[in-house]
Write an enzyme that holds these catalytic residues in place. Structure first.
Site, PDB file in Angstrom:
ATOM      1  N   GLY A 176       0.796  -1.223   0.000  1.00  0.00           N
ATOM      2  CA  GLY A 176       0.000   0.000   0.000  1.00  0.00           C
ATOM      3  C   GLY A 176       0.828   1.273   0.000  1.00  0.00           C
ATOM      4  O   GLY A 176       0.483   2.248  -0.668  1.00  0.00           O
ATOM      5  N   ARG A 215      -5.664  -0.945  -3.140  1.00  0.00           N
ATOM      6  CA  ARG A 215      -4.757   0.144  -2.741  1.00  0.00           C
ATOM      7  C   ARG A 215      -3.367   0.055  -3.371  1.00  0.00           C
ATOM      8  O   ARG A 215      -2.665   1.054  -3.454  1.00  0.00           O
ATOM      9  CB  ARG A 215      -4.616   0.198  -1.206  1.00  0.00           C
ATOM     10  CG  ARG A 215      -3.962  -1.051  -0.632  1.00  0.00           C
ATOM     11  CD  ARG A 215      -4.276  -1.239   0.832  1.00  0.00           C
ATOM     12  NE  ARG A 215      -3.663  -2.477   1.321  1.00  0.00           N
ATOM     13  CZ  ARG A 215      -4.101  -3.701   1.053  1.00  0.00           C
ATOM     14  NH1 ARG A 215      -5.174  -3.883   0.303  1.00  0.00           N
ATOM     15  NH2 ARG A 215      -3.493  -4.765   1.519  1.00  0.00           N
ATOM     16  N   LYS A 219       5.245  -9.715  -6.475  1.00  0.00           N
ATOM     17  CA  LYS A 219       5.011  -8.263  -6.405  1.00  0.00           C
ATOM     18  C   LYS A 219       6.185  -7.468  -6.967  1.00  0.00           C
ATOM     19  O   LYS A 219       5.992  -6.441  -7.613  1.00  0.00           O
ATOM     20  CB  LYS A 219       4.763  -7.837  -4.951  1.00  0.00           C
ATOM     21  CG  LYS A 219       3.385  -8.136  -4.444  1.00  0.00           C
ATOM     22  CD  LYS A 219       3.175  -7.460  -3.089  1.00  0.00           C
ATOM     23  CE  LYS A 219       1.787  -7.750  -2.568  1.00  0.00           C
ATOM     24  NZ  LYS A 219       1.563  -7.133  -1.241  1.00  0.00           N
ATOM     25  N   CYS A 233      -3.624  -4.491   9.094  1.00  0.00           N
ATOM     26  CA  CYS A 233      -4.547  -3.938   8.096  1.00  0.00           C
ATOM     27  C   CYS A 233      -5.546  -4.992   7.633  1.00  0.00           C
ATOM     28  O   CYS A 233      -6.682  -4.694   7.316  1.00  0.00           O
ATOM     29  CB  CYS A 233      -3.780  -3.390   6.902  1.00  0.00           C
ATOM     30  SG  CYS A 233      -3.066  -1.784   7.237  1.00  0.00           S
ATOM     31  N   CYS A 259      18.590   6.012  24.156  1.00  0.00           N
ATOM     32  CA  CYS A 259      17.981   5.097  23.163  1.00  0.00           C
ATOM     33  C   CYS A 259      18.828   3.830  23.034  1.00  0.00           C
ATOM     34  O   CYS A 259      20.057   3.892  22.967  1.00  0.00           O
ATOM     35  CB  CYS A 259      17.855   5.795  21.804  1.00  0.00           C
ATOM     36  SG  CYS A 259      17.278   4.706  20.484  1.00  0.00           S
ATOM     37  N   CYS A 311      20.320   4.155  19.076  1.00  0.00           N
ATOM     38  CA  CYS A 311      21.077   5.324  18.602  1.00  0.00           C
ATOM     39  C   CYS A 311      21.665   6.140  19.748  1.00  0.00           C
ATOM     40  O   CYS A 311      22.281   7.181  19.513  1.00  0.00           O
ATOM     41  CB  CYS A 311      20.233   6.197  17.671  1.00  0.00           C
ATOM     42  SG  CYS A 311      19.095   7.330  18.513  1.00  0.00           S
TER      43      CYS A 311
HETATM   44 ZN   LIG Z   1      17.071   6.302  18.816  1.00  0.00          ZN
END
Ligand SMILES: [Zn+2]
Length: 268
Positions: free
Chosen positions: A40, A72, A85, A187, A245, A248
């Site tokens: 989609g 879609r 696909k 979905c 985090c 990161c």
């Molecule tokens: Zn991060």
């Protein structure tokens, strides 16, 4: 590289733009974008990037076209049902613009293959529809220092944000961990309005194009949400990149890619 007359005409509406010009169009033709998921979101993103003359477009997807996709996933047609696909997407993109080299990867992205898939690309588009893939793409892009566009759609809602290394929070800074398996409907279970993919997937293509040309403001440090029922776009400013985090941050605890268990979800 000089443009042919055909290219001058094909890209004339870009070239006339002060922000693009011949220089910007050359950047597009020399750029490489990888789209993960030919569904989609990936379908409209791939079509607009091909039309724009992004010179190399990679597309990764393991699935075949299903009749229920066509509401879609406009890169595929009725005659493509049953076809891979990535093959169907490549045919549409090649028919649209012969300037574009389309690389196809008929595979799911996993911790085993993703670093190899993304390494040659300038920008990544996350067109997947499940949390394990979204976290995997985020973590791999952070580790490989690759910019990417995240997006998600369900029912009448969509969201997106862009990650650029060193310039803002990553997806994991904002969303931490995938929700428990089966906690969030897919979905397939919840439904999605077809044009939602067109709206949000086109915005992902727009982010890639702006990043490549180097114009405007990206959705870095910002989350855009769209509610089609109230017709409201909102852009929420996100906190700065989280020093804590897990991927990161200053002392990352995730140093190897994780294949989270996937809920029953297949992009259909
Ligand atoms: Zn991060």
């Amino acid at each position: 590289m000089a443009f042919t007359n055909e290219q001058m005409e094909r890209y004339s509406r870009h070239i006339i733009l002060q922000e693009v010009g011949v220089k910007g169009q050359k950047k597009l033709l020399n750029s490489k974008v990888l789209i993960i998921g030919a569904g989609g979101l990936g379908a409209p993103a791939a079509m607009y990037l091909a039309a724009a003359g992004v010179g190399t477009i990679g597309i990764a997807d393991a699935d075949e076209v299903d009749l229920s996709n066509l509401q879609r996933q406009i890169i595929h047609g009725t005659a493509d049902v049953g076809k891979a696909k990535v093959k169907s997407a490549k045919e549409t993109m090649n028919a649209m613009n012969p300037d574009v080299t389309v690389n196809t990867y008929r595979t799911f992205v996993t911790s085993e293959n993703i670093m190899d898939l993304i390494k040659d690309y300038d920008f990544i588009i996350d067109g997947t529809d499940n949390f394990p893939a979204k976290f995997l793409i985020n973590d791999a892009c952070v580790m490989a220092k690759k910019p990417f566009s995240h997006a998600g759609i369900i029912r009448f809602k969509g969201q997106l944000m862009t990650y650029v290394p060193g310039e803002g929070p990553c997806y994991r800074c904002v969303f931490k961990n995938p929700p428990p398996k089966d906690a969030v409907p897919t979905c397939k279970q919840a439904g999605v309005i077809g044009a939602m993919g067109g709206v949000i997937g086109s915005l992902q293509a727009m982010e890639a194009i702006k990043y490549i040309i180097g114009v405007g403001d990206l959705l870095v440090g910002k989350l855009l949400t769209y509610d089609a029922l109230t017709m409201q776009f909102r852009t929420v400013k996100l906190p700065k990149a989280d020093g804590k985090c897990a991927v990161c941050g200053d002392h990352p605890t995730i140093t190897e890619l994780i294949d989270y268990e996937q809920a029953e979800c297949d992009g259909k």
